[in-house]
Motif scaffolding. Structure first.
Motif, short mmCIF file in Angstrom:
data_model
loop_
_atom_site.label_atom_id
_atom_site.label_comp_id
_atom_site.label_asym_id
_atom_site.label_seq_id
_atom_site.Cartn_x
_atom_site.Cartn_y
_atom_site.Cartn_z
N ILE A 289 62.01 -81.81 -60.73
CA ILE A 289 60.59 -82.21 -60.47
C ILE A 289 60.10 -82.86 -59.49
N GLY A 290 60.99 -83.79 -59.19
CA GLY A 290 60.78 -84.69 -57.99
C GLY A 290 60.91 -84.40 -56.62
N LEU B 252 53.57 -79.49 -56.92
CA LEU B 252 52.17 -78.74 -56.40
C LEU B 252 52.41 -77.09 -56.84
N LEU C 41 51.05 -77.20 -60.28
CA LEU C 41 49.69 -77.36 -60.19
C LEU C 41 48.68 -76.26 -59.79
N LEU C 42 49.00 -75.36 -58.76
CA LEU C 42 48.66 -74.30 -57.85
C LEU C 42 48.61 -73.28 -59.37
N SER D 97 53.81 -76.44 -69.95
CA SER D 97 53.58 -77.85 -70.88
C SER D 97 54.01 -79.00 -69.66
N LEU D 98 54.32 -78.88 -68.39
CA LEU D 98 54.54 -79.76 -67.41
C LEU D 98 53.17 -80.04 -66.76
N PRO E 232 51.49 -83.76 -67.48
CA PRO E 232 52.07 -84.87 -66.86
C PRO E 232 52.05 -85.06 -65.39
N ILE E 233 52.19 -83.85 -64.67
CA ILE E 233 52.12 -83.45 -63.31
C ILE E 233 50.66 -83.98 -62.71
N ALA F 66 48.54 -85.65 -64.21
CA ALA F 66 48.42 -87.21 -64.10
C ALA F 66 48.87 -87.95 -62.87
N ILE F 67 49.91 -87.39 -62.50
CA ILE F 67 50.56 -88.04 -61.30
C ILE F 67 49.65 -87.74 -59.97
N GLY F 68 49.39 -86.58 -60.00
CA GLY F 68 48.33 -86.11 -58.97
C GLY F 68 47.07 -86.85 -59.06
N TRP G 128 46.71 -89.86 -60.22
CA TRP G 128 47.14 -91.24 -59.77
C TRP G 128 46.96 -91.30 -58.12
N ALA G 129 47.74 -90.21 -57.51
CA ALA G 129 47.97 -90.44 -56.16
C ALA G 129 46.47 -90.29 -55.56
N LEU H 77 45.52 -83.06 -52.58
CA LEU H 77 46.88 -82.85 -52.66
C LEU H 77 47.54 -81.84 -51.82
N TYR H 78 46.79 -80.77 -51.75
CA TYR H 78 47.28 -79.47 -51.05
C TYR H 78 47.01 -79.62 -49.64
N VAL I 126 52.22 -90.49 -50.82
CA VAL I 126 52.36 -90.95 -52.06
C VAL I 126 53.27 -90.29 -53.20
N GLY J 284 58.29 -89.60 -55.66
CA GLY J 284 59.13 -88.51 -56.26
C GLY J 284 60.63 -88.75 -55.65
N ILE K 74 56.16 -88.21 -67.76
CA ILE K 74 57.24 -87.33 -66.98
C ILE K 74 58.45 -87.66 -67.63
N TRP L 34 58.47 -85.99 -70.92
CA TRP L 34 58.77 -84.52 -70.89
C TRP L 34 60.04 -84.00 -70.58
#
Lengths: 131, 131
Positions: free
Chosen positions: A28-29, A35, A38-39, A98-99, A102-103, A105-107, A109-110, B14-15, B24, B29, B106, B109
């Motif tokens: 994931i990292g 990305l 998310l897309l 399902s990811l 969480p992802i 949320a990180i986005g 945050w960024a 982000l993109y 970030v 990551g 995360i 998950w």
DNA sequence: CGGGATCCCATAGGATACTG
DNA sequence: CAGTATCCTATGGGATCCCG
């Protein structure tokens, strides 16, 4: 069967370097997986070129790698249509979807905290060169 | 001042490969930052050796790098006590603490879905060698 | 169009030894 | 104790070209 034992009884431990959860975290990292999730969460299915443009500045080889790894991990489903020219579509599996939260949320945050991070960085660097 | 313009009007994307949000994302990551955040969120402050053991199998050099990067980004506060032997304590800043929930999500998950990922991986690999 | 094949590089990360 | 200092390698990632 080992897998079933895992499913049933295995106690995941993020802090254990030998625990498979770490492998998951590592995947994931990487630079692109998040990305892509998310897309695809935003709109599915998408085609290779579409993803390539959406993600911004990724080399085709690397996108292929990323997509393959995601497919292998059961995050993405790949569908090939026997047409000319070829058409290949990617979409999230339920697991992949399902990811999404969480992802995202990180986005968020960024996006919300970039400015703070940048400021902190600037302050740190100035203090560093200062003494 | 540029930073204030950023804070006020900048639209994070982000993109966009040139957008700082990506920087970030890249930092979060990496292999260790997330784990350190989790550890410090769980209990603070912690000392270097404590973190080193907690995180499992990290080389001291790498832990230092990670901690420095996090300090630079304003995620952790580093406090040095002038004692012999030396004592250094690390704790999350409020900014760092705000990362706690997203990262924990995360982590959860990963723990919840390792088994599925492992199964998918196995299936994929078998199908691969099959044909 | 969707990649596979090649070549290449930076650098994150690791092992080990040493020091204020 | 809390790191530096070195040295080393693995590989994620990039650029380019080519092909069915």
């Amino acid at each position: 069967m080992v897998i079933n034992q895992l499913t049933a009884a295995y106690e995941p431990d993020l802090y254990n370097p030998d625990c498979p959860t770490r492998v998951v975290l590592d995947r994931i990292g990487d630079r692109w997986t998040a990305l892509v999730v998310l897309l695809l969460a935003e709109r599915s299915p998408r085609r290779f070129t579409e993803l390539r443009q959406g993600v911004g500045g990724i080399a085709p080889k690397v996108l292929t790698q990323t997509l393959r790894a995601m497919e292998r991990d059961g995050l993405v489903k790949r569908t090939v249509y026997a047409e000319v020219p070829p058409r290949v579509e990617y979409e999230l599996t339920p697991l992949g979807d399902s990811l999404r939260r969480p992802i995202a949320a990180i986005g968020r945050w960024a996006e919300r905290h970039v400015a703070e991070v940048l400021e902190a960085r600037k302050r740190f660097d100035e203090a560093q060169s200062g003494d």
